[in-house]
Design an enzyme around this catalytic site. Structure first.
Site, PDB file in Angstrom:
ATOM      1  N   ASN A  37      15.420  66.050  68.407  1.00  0.00           N
ATOM      2  CA  ASN A  37      16.511  66.598  67.621  1.00  0.00           C
ATOM      3  C   ASN A  37      16.563  66.002  66.203  1.00  0.00           C
ATOM      4  OD1 ASN A  37      18.825  67.953  66.966  1.00  0.00           O
ATOM      5  ND2 ASN A  37      20.116  67.009  68.533  1.00  0.00           N
ATOM      6  N   ARG A 147      32.510  64.265  81.520  1.00  0.00           N
ATOM      7  CA  ARG A 147      32.522  63.260  80.465  1.00  0.00           C
ATOM      8  C   ARG A 147      33.646  63.606  79.497  1.00  0.00           C
ATOM      9  NH1 ARG A 147      28.317  62.588  75.447  1.00  0.00           N
ATOM     10  NH2 ARG A 147      29.797  64.063  74.566  1.00  0.00           N
ATOM     11  N   TYR A 159      32.340  61.316  67.118  1.00  0.00           N
ATOM     12  CA  TYR A 159      31.313  61.809  68.036  1.00  0.00           C
ATOM     13  C   TYR A 159      31.929  62.419  69.304  1.00  0.00           C
ATOM     14  CZ  TYR A 159      28.026  62.091  71.790  1.00  0.00           C
ATOM     15  OH  TYR A 159      27.315  62.585  72.851  1.00  0.00           O
ATOM     16  N   ASP A 209      31.229  58.208  76.828  1.00  0.00           N
ATOM     17  CA  ASP A 209      30.051  57.834  76.027  1.00  0.00           C
ATOM     18  C   ASP A 209      30.508  57.134  74.754  1.00  0.00           C
ATOM     19  OD1 ASP A 209      27.638  57.688  74.690  1.00  0.00           O
ATOM     20  OD2 ASP A 209      27.075  59.781  75.064  1.00  0.00           O
ATOM     21  N   HIS A 211      28.373  55.911  72.567  1.00  0.00           N
ATOM     22  CA  HIS A 211      27.339  56.266  71.591  1.00  0.00           C
ATOM     23  C   HIS A 211      26.890  55.088  70.747  1.00  0.00           C
ATOM     24  CE1 HIS A 211      25.371  59.894  69.650  1.00  0.00           C
ATOM     25  NE2 HIS A 211      25.309  60.133  70.926  1.00  0.00           N
ATOM     26  N   GLU A 235      28.956  54.859  79.068  1.00  0.00           N
ATOM     27  CA  GLU A 235      27.584  55.114  78.589  1.00  0.00           C
ATOM     28  C   GLU A 235      27.341  54.534  77.196  1.00  0.00           C
ATOM     29  OE1 GLU A 235      26.759  59.291  78.724  1.00  0.00           O
ATOM     30  OE2 GLU A 235      25.225  59.186  77.166  1.00  0.00           O
ATOM     31  N   GLU A 261      19.263  57.037  76.860  1.00  0.00           N
ATOM     32  CA  GLU A 261      18.844  58.357  76.376  1.00  0.00           C
ATOM     33  C   GLU A 261      17.890  58.266  75.191  1.00  0.00           C
ATOM     34  OE1 GLU A 261      22.796  59.979  75.668  1.00  0.00           O
ATOM     35  OE2 GLU A 261      22.442  59.943  73.528  1.00  0.00           O
ATOM     36  N   ARG A 282      19.267  56.491  81.791  1.00  0.00           N
ATOM     37  CA  ARG A 282      19.486  57.835  81.231  1.00  0.00           C
ATOM     38  C   ARG A 282      18.225  58.465  80.661  1.00  0.00           C
ATOM     39  NH1 ARG A 282      22.741  60.906  80.796  1.00  0.00           N
ATOM     40  NH2 ARG A 282      23.181  60.995  78.587  1.00  0.00           N
ATOM     41  N   HIS A 311      19.277  62.277  80.620  1.00  0.00           N
ATOM     42  CA  HIS A 311      19.934  62.884  79.468  1.00  0.00           C
ATOM     43  C   HIS A 311      19.686  64.391  79.521  1.00  0.00           C
ATOM     44  CE1 HIS A 311      20.178  62.951  74.766  1.00  0.00           C
ATOM     45  NE2 HIS A 311      21.344  63.189  75.303  1.00  0.00           N
ATOM     46  N   ASP A 315      20.280  69.781  73.343  1.00  0.00           N
ATOM     47  CA  ASP A 315      19.112  69.695  72.466  1.00  0.00           C
ATOM     48  C   ASP A 315      17.831  69.372  73.242  1.00  0.00           C
ATOM     49  OD1 ASP A 315      21.023  67.295  72.279  1.00  0.00           O
ATOM     50  OD2 ASP A 315      19.113  66.378  71.762  1.00  0.00           O
ATOM     51  N   GLU A 338      23.094  65.138  83.642  1.00  0.00           N
ATOM     52  CA  GLU A 338      23.943  65.680  82.580  1.00  0.00           C
ATOM     53  C   GLU A 338      23.627  67.164  82.408  1.00  0.00           C
ATOM     54  OE1 GLU A 338      23.223  64.040  78.685  1.00  0.00           O
ATOM     55  OE2 GLU A 338      25.265  64.430  78.037  1.00  0.00           O
ATOM     56  N   TRP A 401      25.351  56.129  64.635  1.00  0.00           N
ATOM     57  CA  TRP A 401      25.937  57.387  65.054  1.00  0.00           C
ATOM     58  C   TRP A 401      25.693  57.532  66.561  1.00  0.00           C
ATOM     59  CZ3 TRP A 401      24.281  61.986  67.427  1.00  0.00           C
ATOM     60  CH2 TRP A 401      25.307  62.946  67.590  1.00  0.00           C
TER      61      TRP A 401
HETATM   62  O1  EZ4 Z   1      24.065  62.630  70.993  1.00  0.00           O
HETATM   63  O2  EZ4 Z   1      21.616  64.704  72.576  1.00  0.00           O
HETATM   64  O3  EZ4 Z   1      24.935  61.961  76.257  1.00  0.00           O
HETATM   65  N1  EZ4 Z   1      24.659  62.720  75.394  1.00  0.00           N
HETATM   66  C1  EZ4 Z   1      24.550  62.436  74.106  1.00  0.00           C
HETATM   67  C2  EZ4 Z   1      24.072  63.564  73.210  1.00  0.00           C
HETATM   68  C3  EZ4 Z   1      23.223  63.051  72.036  1.00  0.00           C
HETATM   69  C4  EZ4 Z   1      22.344  64.156  71.506  1.00  0.00           C
HETATM   70  C5  EZ4 Z   1      21.393  63.624  70.434  1.00  0.00           C
HETATM   71  O4  EZ4 Z   1      20.435  64.571  70.099  1.00  0.00           O
HETATM   72  O5  EZ4 Z   1      24.821  61.332  73.693  1.00  0.00           O
HETATM   73  O6  EZ4 Z   1      25.158  64.298  72.768  1.00  0.00           O
HETATM   74 CO    CO Z   2      24.936  59.923  75.371  1.00  0.00          CO
END
Ligand code: EZ4
Ligand code: CO
Length: 401
Positions: A37, A147, A159, A209, A211, A235, A261, A282, A311, A315, A338, A401
């Site tokens: 992605n 989630r 996010y 999550d 992130h 997560e 992931e 993941r 994951h 995407d 997921e 991010w």
């Molecule tokens: O941000 O797949 O758990 N899922 C995630 C996703 C990721 C995207 C990144 O390309 O964290 O939403």
């Molecule tokens: Co994630």
């Protein structure tokens, strides 16, 4: 059998996907997902310039040797671009092998360990009340695990809560920028899960999550604050390059932990698994380098009571999802998958045998992994340059991010 041709197909039916299609002299074909992605074209170049020329003429049945050839044979190992490229080829070769055997891929892997596979989907809201409603809606639709993400007071959409910002075509040629505050986030998130348990009771599985935005100590704090709400998992709390950081988190909370992931090889997860610092790994077929290495990672994890949780956001193409489902149906230590339903145009380009019903998934019983690509239709959706967002603290500092 010999590989006679390889096509790298880039298509954007709703979002960009890179697909490897391998042709053989016996007429069998196979496909694999190679999507990274926001960096799709780098994988295309890696494939077309470096791997495809030396793939043609090889015996497609020699999957392990081909994987080692591209992994060890490159000298410059690992990394997301390399591993996504190898994954596209490896997944296509497993597809061909299973088609040649006349079996669904999970049979080649050892057969089904279960009848169906639990999945979780995403729900979000700007406000807590909106997020609670969104989760309740998913439960009504038949999901058993959701989630939940929520907007943070005092910040623009973060996010998981601003769909329009995720992987959009570049705005003024630049990625979208988000704003972040860890203290505000840490104070707000426990309130979301208190409200969710209050409204939905105890039978629903809830996930969250972070992130990769926290330090180990902040992650430990969040895990501890969420304990009363019995999450299925928390997560990606921290950026996991520093695997030892999980020792501190683990010492302070019994909230189950999931990560991986963005991992590309078993080496990214070795310490986390061996020391049982996580509960779910993941890693997913496309970013782990294909079916060959992910099967190995899943088996390695099973020795340490770590369960699988590939994951599976939108995407990763339906080809990746199908490969995950075959691996998951076999894996004795399957945990959860997921799943966020694909756009109709994505499913038209990638018709498949897998099914999603009442919160459970199944790969289907078609030979191979069961997903094909409609090349003519794919050609009608040309590549669109797009980026994932970037993230800054309120003072402008570039953040995870
Ligand atoms: O941000 O797949 O758990 N899922 C995630 C996703 C990721 C995207 C990144 O390309 O964290 O939403
Ligand atoms: Co994630």
């Amino acid at each position: 059998m010999k590989i006679t041709d390889v096509k790298v197909i880039v298509s954007s039916p709703g979002r960009n996907f890179v697909t490897v299609k391998i042709f053989t002299d016996e007429g069998l074909t196979g496909i694999g997902d190679a999507t990274l992605n926001g960096r799709e074209k780098a994988v295309v170049a890696y494939l077309e310039d470096h791997l495809v020329p030396i793939l043609i003429g090889r015996d497609p049945s020699r999957i392990e040797d081909t994987w080692q050839y591209f992994y060890k044979g490159a000298y410059w190992r690992r990394g997301p671009v390399t591993m996504a490229a190898i994954a596209g080829i490896d997944t296509a070769l497993w597809d061909i092998k299973a088609k040649a055997a006349g079996m669904p891929l999970y049979q080649l892997l050892g057969g089904a360990s279960r009848e169906k596979m639990l999945c979780y989907t995403h729900a979000q809201g700007t406000e807590i009340s909106e997020a609670v409603e969104a989760v309740a809606e998913k439960i009504e639709q038949g999901y058993h695990a959701v989630r939940a993400q929520v907007g943070i007071p005092g910040l623009p959409a973060v996010y998981g809560t601003d769909k329009s910002a995720t992987n959009v075509a570049a705005l003024n040629n630049l990625p979208h920028e988000e704003v972040w505050s860890t203290p505000k986030y840490l104070r707000h998130i426990p309130k979301l899960f208190a409200a969710l348990r209050e409204k939905l009771g105890d039978d629903v599985e809830l996930l969250h999550d972070a992130h990769h935005r926290l330090t180990p100590l902040e992650a430990a704090r969040l895990g501890r604050d969420l304990e009363p709400y019995r999450l299925f998992w928390l997560e990606d709390t921290v950026a996991a390059e520093h695997q030892e950081g999980f020792r501190l988190i683990r010492k302070h909370t019994v909230t189950p932990l999931a990560v991986g992931e963005v991992f590309n090889t078993i080496w990214d997860a070795r310490l986390l698994i061996e020391e049982q610092l996580i509960d779910y790994i993941r890693m997913t077929t496309v970013h782990a380098g294909g079916v060959t290495p992910l099967r190995r990672i899943m088996d390695f994890a099973s020795v340490y009571n770590v369960r699988t949780a590939c994951h599976g956001a939108m995407d990763m193409s339906p080809v990746c999802l199908a490969a995950n489902l075959h691996l998951g149906l076999w894996a004795p230590n399957f945990g959860i998958q997921e799943y966020t339903p694909y756009l109709p145009e994505t499913l038209e380009v990638f018709p498949g045998a897998w099914t999603a019903k009442d919160g459970y998934l199944h790969p289907g019983n078609a030979p191979g992994h069961g997903v094909e690509i409609d090349e003519a239709l794919a050609a009608r959706y040309p590549y669109e340059r797009s980026y994932l967002p970037v993230n800054r603290l309120e003072d402008g500092t570039l953040w995870h991010w």
